[in-house]
Every structure is written in C-alpha cells, then in structure tokens.
Design a protein around this motif. Structure first.
Motif, PDB file in Angstrom:
ATOM      1  N   ALA A 218       6.182  19.199  29.979  1.00 54.71           N
ATOM      2  CA  ALA A 218       5.793  17.963  29.299  1.00 54.71           C
ATOM      3  C   ALA A 218       6.853  17.470  28.328  1.00 54.71           C
ATOM      4  CB  ALA A 218       4.468  18.185  28.574  1.00 54.71           C
ATOM      5  N   HIS A 219       7.562  18.402  27.669  1.00 51.64           N
ATOM      6  CA  HIS A 219       8.559  17.967  26.685  1.00 51.64           C
ATOM      7  C   HIS A 219       9.997  18.296  27.079  1.00 51.64           C
ATOM      8  CE1 HIS A 219       7.067  21.962  25.566  1.00 51.64           C
ATOM      9  NE2 HIS A 219       8.230  22.215  25.038  1.00 51.64           N
ATOM     10  N   LEU A 220      10.189  19.041  28.157  1.00 53.17           N
ATOM     11  CA  LEU A 220      11.550  19.284  28.636  1.00 53.17           C
ATOM     12  C   LEU A 220      11.873  18.465  29.880  1.00 53.17           C
ATOM     13  CD1 LEU A 220      12.020  23.164  28.344  1.00 53.17           C
ATOM     14  CD2 LEU A 220      12.718  21.397  26.734  1.00 53.17           C
ATOM     15  N   GLY A 221      10.832  18.011  30.562  1.00 49.56           N
ATOM     16  CA  GLY A 221      11.033  17.369  31.842  1.00 49.56           C
ATOM     17  C   GLY A 221      10.878  18.380  32.955  1.00 49.56           C
ATOM     18  N   ALA A 222      10.398  17.945  34.105  1.00 44.38           N
ATOM     19  CA  ALA A 222      10.091  18.865  35.200  1.00 44.38           C
ATOM     20  C   ALA A 222      11.320  19.637  35.675  1.00 44.38           C
ATOM     21  CB  ALA A 222       9.469  18.089  36.359  1.00 44.38           C
ATOM     22  N   ARG A 223      12.433  18.936  35.863  1.00 50.39           N
ATOM     23  CA  ARG A 223      13.629  19.598  36.389  1.00 50.39           C
ATOM     24  C   ARG A 223      14.145  20.659  35.428  1.00 50.39           C
ATOM     25  NH1 ARG A 223      18.242  15.718  38.433  1.00 50.39           N
ATOM     26  NH2 ARG A 223      16.523  15.205  39.840  1.00 50.39           N
TER      27      ARG A 223
END
Length: 309
Positions: A218-223
């Motif tokens: 949610a806060h790092l991004g999926a990749r």
C-alpha cells in the motif's frame, strides 16, 4: 463493489490457488511415514502449553478487533497481528498509533512461538536445525527492514508475525497428541488426511510471504513490495545454506530424520537426488546461488520503483 470486498475476493482466490498447489505437492511427496520417530515424553505437554498460548493470542486479536479489549496492554499487538495476517491490505491501519510495548510484542510473541515450536518439534535435540531456522528468519527480517527504508516496518512485521503464528498452530495441533510420532504415522497412513495436512501447511507457509508483500504494498507500491519480499527470501535462503555448506550436509541431515521430522525427510530426498548425480556436496551451494539470484532480482525490482507513497 468496494475496495475491501475486491481485496477479500482476491485473498480467497490466492489462498485457493496456494491450496491447489499444496495438494499437488502432497501428492508428489507420497507416503512419508518413515520420516517420523518417537519423541520425548515432555514434548506433547510442551506443545499443548504452546498451543494454548498461541490460540489465546489469536483469540485476543479477534476479540480486540471489535471490543474495548484493544485498550489492554498487548491487545493492540494481538489485534494488529490477526488483522495483518488475515487481511494484509489493512496491515498499515491496524498498526497506527501503537505503543512501543505493543510494537515489541509484534516481533517477540511470534518469534518466541516460532523458536519454541521448532524446539518442541525437534524434541529439544536438534539445536543445529533450530539455529539454522533462526538465522534464516533473522536474515529475512533484516533485509526486509533495510529495503523498506523510511516507511514503517510494523505492517510488515505484523503480517509476517501473524502468519507465522497461524503456521505454528497447525504444527502444534499434531504435536499435542499423547504420542506425536504415532499420530503423525497414522495421519500419513490416511491419504486424504495426509494431503489435507500438507496442503494446509504449504498454504500457510507461502501465505507468510504473500501477506508480507501485501502488507507493505500500500505504501511502497506493488512492484517494490514484491522486490522486498523476494530479496528477503533470497537472504533467508542464502545465509543458512552457506552455513549448511560450511558444516556439511551430513551433519545437518544425516541421521537427523529422528530429530527434524518432515523437514529432514524432504531434505534427505532432495539430497538423495543430488547423491544419485554424484553431487551431494554441491546441493547447499546451489541453494546459495539461488538465494543470491533472488536477492539480485529483488533489488532490481526495488530499484525500479524507488518512490515511497
């Protein structure tokens, strides 16, 4: 359809997919009754105590999510652990505003349960196995913490810790029988029960990593979240494999079937294949190479998406 509903449906789909793969693994493994030997008389009682404590932790987490119990010391940690492990997309919100005491419990309770469960599982005999397990998890958490960077690590810790508790509960249920070895032998003698058990164990184990990535996505991004988990898994594989290579496969697996049960049986068969290829000593180094490759892939993914939301 709300976001929460979509996330819940996706979680169910993932869990079902993992269970299907677990069934395939169970069928491929076949009969492993020879993998289990007797245990000390104290093992069942120790397992029952640990099982009661683990169930209490989960129950507190479930109740605290809907009652004022969350105000009690430690209840917030149990709540976050339960929510993050079963609904990892809510991991971040479940850890907001936690006290330092609860944050410590997020790591100490699952970690302590894992160590104790492994100790009971090996009948307090295979300290080498226990040390290797601890090194693997320590490397996994340390690398993940570094790569998470400025973002809060507590959603990750809550998701991993909660999933580890659920996995330990499954192991402790079997070990709580009066004669764990006999119970496991009977379990393995029944194909349907054997397949269900292995599928459940496989699903819960892999879910640890799925929940970990989901929690920080949610806060790092999926990749980047996927990269963090892959790199951490690589470190958790490479470091203990290096130790195994240094001390020798025979000392870890040879004669260890009585001590490490199913894990030893799986390792023994894996190294048996290597022995048939006249490469038994190379197996740990292949694991080291695979671990390093995973770390590299994970770092590339993290680097591709460096921005924290």
């Amino acid at each position: 359809m709300t976001t929460a509903t979509r996330q819940g449906i996706l979680a169910v789909v993932v869990a079902v997919g993992l269970a299907i793969v677990g069934v395939s693994v169970a069928v491929a493994m076949g009969d492993a009754r020879e993998a289990f030997a007797g245990s000390t008389a104290a093992t069942p009682w120790a397992a029952r105590v640990l099982l009661a404590l683990a169930l209490a932790w989960v129950l507190i987490g479930m109740l605290a999510a809907r009652t004022r119990l969350v105000r009690r010391p430690g209840a917030a940690a149990a709540r976050a652990s339960w929510i993050a492990s079963t609904r990892p997309w809510r991991a971040r919100e479940s850890t907001l505003g936690m006290l330092t005491f609860d944050r410590v419990l997020l790591l100490v309770v699952p970690g302590g349960l894992l160590v104790a469960t492994r100790a009971v599982q090996t009948s307090f005999l295979s300290w080498t196995h226990l040390a290797i397990v601890l090194v693997a998890w320590a490397a996994f958490l340390a690398v993940a913490r570094v790569l998470i960077g400025r973002a809060s690590p507590y959603p990750f810790v809550a998701a991993v810790g909660g999933a580890v508790v659920l996995r330990c509960i499954l192991s402790l249920v079997v070990m709580s029988f009066a004669d764990p070895a006999a119970a496991l032998a009977a379990l393995w003698a029944t194909p349907v029960v054997r397949v269900v058990y292995i599928a459940a164990a496989f699903t819960l184990f892999v879910w640890v990593f799925v929940a970990a990535g989901w929690a920080v996505g949610a806060h790092l991004g999926a990749r980047r979240a996927v990269g963090v988990v892959i790199a951490a898994m690589g470190a958790g594989l490479a470091l203990p494999a290096t130790i195994v290579a240094a001390i020798g496969v025979d000392r870890v697996v040879g004669g260890g079937v009585d001590e490490v049960g199913l894990l030893s049986w799986v390792l023994a068969r894996a190294f048996g294949v290597m022995d048939a290829l006249d490469l038994p000593g190379a197996a740990p180094w292949y694991a080291v190479g695979l671990g390093i490759a995973l770390v590299i892939v994970g770092l590339v993914l993290v680097r591709v998406s460096p921005r924290v939301r």
